[in-house]
Scaffold this motif. Structure first.
Motif, short mmCIF file in Angstrom:
data_model
loop_
_atom_site.label_atom_id
_atom_site.label_comp_id
_atom_site.label_asym_id
_atom_site.label_seq_id
_atom_site.Cartn_x
_atom_site.Cartn_y
_atom_site.Cartn_z
N LYS A 24 -60.68 -89.38 -12.82
CA LYS A 24 -59.45 -89.64 -12.08
C LYS A 24 -59.19 -88.50 -11.10
N ASN A 25 -58.91 -88.87 -9.85
CA ASN A 25 -58.65 -87.92 -8.76
C ASN A 25 -59.89 -87.15 -8.30
N ILE A 26 -61.06 -87.52 -8.82
CA ILE A 26 -62.31 -86.89 -8.39
C ILE A 26 -62.94 -87.77 -7.31
N PRO A 27 -63.45 -87.18 -6.22
CA PRO A 27 -64.10 -88.00 -5.19
C PRO A 27 -65.32 -88.73 -5.75
N ILE A 28 -65.42 -90.02 -5.45
CA ILE A 28 -66.54 -90.85 -5.93
C ILE A 28 -67.12 -91.62 -4.76
N VAL A 29 -68.46 -91.67 -4.70
CA VAL A 29 -69.13 -92.60 -3.79
C VAL A 29 -70.12 -93.43 -4.59
N VAL A 30 -70.32 -94.66 -4.13
CA VAL A 30 -71.33 -95.55 -4.70
C VAL A 30 -72.36 -95.83 -3.61
N LEU A 31 -73.63 -95.77 -3.99
CA LEU A 31 -74.71 -95.90 -3.01
C LEU A 31 -75.36 -97.28 -3.06
N SER A 32 -76.05 -97.62 -2.00
CA SER A 32 -76.74 -98.90 -1.89
C SER A 32 -77.89 -98.97 -2.90
N ASN A 33 -78.55 -100.13 -2.99
CA ASN A 33 -79.58 -100.35 -4.00
C ASN A 33 -80.64 -99.26 -4.03
N ASN A 34 -81.05 -98.81 -2.88
CA ASN A 34 -82.09 -97.77 -2.83
C ASN A 34 -81.50 -96.37 -2.68
N THR A 43 -60.55 -93.10 -2.76
CA THR A 43 -59.57 -92.56 -1.81
C THR A 43 -59.85 -91.09 -1.52
N GLU A 44 -60.21 -90.36 -2.56
CA GLU A 44 -60.47 -88.92 -2.41
C GLU A 44 -61.69 -88.68 -1.51
N ALA A 45 -62.72 -89.52 -1.67
CA ALA A 45 -63.91 -89.39 -0.83
C ALA A 45 -63.60 -89.72 0.63
N LYS A 46 -62.74 -90.72 0.83
CA LYS A 46 -62.34 -91.07 2.19
C LYS A 46 -61.61 -89.90 2.85
N LYS A 47 -60.76 -89.23 2.07
CA LYS A 47 -60.01 -88.08 2.61
C LYS A 47 -60.94 -86.93 2.97
N MET A 48 -62.10 -86.88 2.35
CA MET A 48 -63.09 -85.86 2.68
C MET A 48 -63.82 -86.19 3.97
N GLY A 49 -63.60 -87.40 4.48
CA GLY A 49 -64.26 -87.80 5.72
C GLY A 49 -65.58 -88.52 5.52
N ILE A 50 -65.86 -88.96 4.29
CA ILE A 50 -67.10 -89.69 4.02
C ILE A 50 -66.96 -91.10 4.61
N VAL A 54 -72.54 -94.44 5.81
CA VAL A 54 -73.22 -93.21 6.26
C VAL A 54 -74.45 -92.96 5.37
N PRO A 55 -75.56 -92.53 5.95
CA PRO A 55 -76.74 -92.18 5.14
C PRO A 55 -76.40 -91.09 4.13
N TRP A 56 -76.82 -91.29 2.89
CA TRP A 56 -76.45 -90.37 1.82
C TRP A 56 -76.96 -88.95 2.08
N PHE A 57 -78.15 -88.82 2.63
CA PHE A 57 -78.72 -87.48 2.83
C PHE A 57 -77.88 -86.63 3.78
N LYS A 58 -77.10 -87.30 4.65
CA LYS A 58 -76.31 -86.55 5.62
C LYS A 58 -75.07 -85.91 4.99
N VAL A 59 -74.58 -86.47 3.91
CA VAL A 59 -73.33 -85.97 3.32
C VAL A 59 -73.53 -85.43 1.91
N LYS A 60 -74.73 -85.58 1.37
CA LYS A 60 -74.99 -85.24 -0.04
C LYS A 60 -74.59 -83.81 -0.39
N GLU A 61 -75.08 -82.86 0.39
CA GLU A 61 -74.86 -81.45 0.04
C GLU A 61 -73.38 -81.09 0.03
N THR A 62 -72.68 -81.44 1.10
CA THR A 62 -71.25 -81.12 1.19
C THR A 62 -70.46 -81.84 0.12
N PHE A 63 -70.77 -83.13 -0.11
CA PHE A 63 -70.04 -83.92 -1.10
C PHE A 63 -70.18 -83.33 -2.49
N LEU A 64 -71.39 -83.02 -2.91
CA LEU A 64 -71.62 -82.49 -4.25
C LEU A 64 -71.04 -81.10 -4.42
#
Length: 216
Positions: A24-34, A43-50, A54-64
């Motif tokens: 709860k209140n932790i940023p979450i993203v769900v990725l495509s099949n691959n 909502t929290e991930a959206k506020k981070m600007g994700i 967007v390709p996962w490799f572009k945001v992976k480091e900052t998001f984690l």
């Protein structure tokens, strides 16, 4: 006429939280099949600007680094939770139109004489959350298009109860005034370009223009 649009909030992310209340209140993203790109964001991930898609490799480091949690998509699970939500909604009204995996229109016309529709919406929201763990937004209005606009108003105003009924002319006019025309149901990119070129920038502009001018 009266319709309600029930819209599951950040549906895939909310599904993942059902068995992980610690998120709860932790940023979450769900990725495509691959696991190639982001297909859902809390909502929290959206506020981070994700961004969506967007390709996962572009945001992976900052998001984690910001304590974000990532999940591979589990469409069988999401479909099961969706079916549970829809089954609950079908118990409330005689007519329901399932619009997508996380949205459904409820025909409230047969109920409006005997129920306070806003209170009825709050009751539905409470029970869906209690029985499934999924939070929903509910927009109530005289037609389906306005019920979608009501959902946008809930997001824009950050309404705490996540339920809004648009009923009076002033309420509807205010909502239309604050709705960009591209967010009107059925207005795609090409039509939006035509409307913008004609000086039609909001839903209120669209509602007030002469229909003959629109046809031209």
């Amino acid at each position: 006429m009266a319709f309600a649009l029930v819209d599951c909030e950040s549906f895939y992310a909310s599904c993942e939280r059902i068995f992980r209340p610690d998120l709860k209140n932790i940023p979450i993203v769900v990725l495509s099949n691959n696991d190639g790109c982001v297909i859902a964001r809390s909502t929290e991930a959206k506020k981070m600007g994700i961004g969506m898609g967007v390709p996962w490799f572009k945001v992976k480091e900052t998001f984690l680094k910001n304590n974000g949690q990532v999940f591979s998509s589990n469409f069988t699970f999401y479909g099961d939770i969706s079916a549970r939500v829809m089954n609950i909604l079908e118990g409330f009204v005689p007519k329901i139109e399932i619009y997508s995996i996380d949205e459904a229109f409820l025909d409230l016309d047969s109920l409006k004489q005997n129920y306070n529709l806003y209170d009825f919406g709050c009751h539905i929201r409470s029970l869906v959350k209690q029985w499934t763990g999924i939070p929903v937004r509910i927009g109530i209005a005289p037609n389906k298009t306005l019920s979608k606009i009501a959902i946008n108003e809930i997001k824009r105003k950050n309404i705490p109860m996540s339920v809004l009924r648009l009923s009076s002319k002033n309420q509807i006019k205010d909502a239309l005034k604050h709705t960009p025309v591209h967010k009107v149901w059925g207005v795609g990119r090409r039509l939006n370009n035509h409307l913008s070129a004609a000086g039609i920038n909001t839903a209120l502009d669209l509602a007030e223009i002469d229909p003959q001018n629109i046809r031209k």
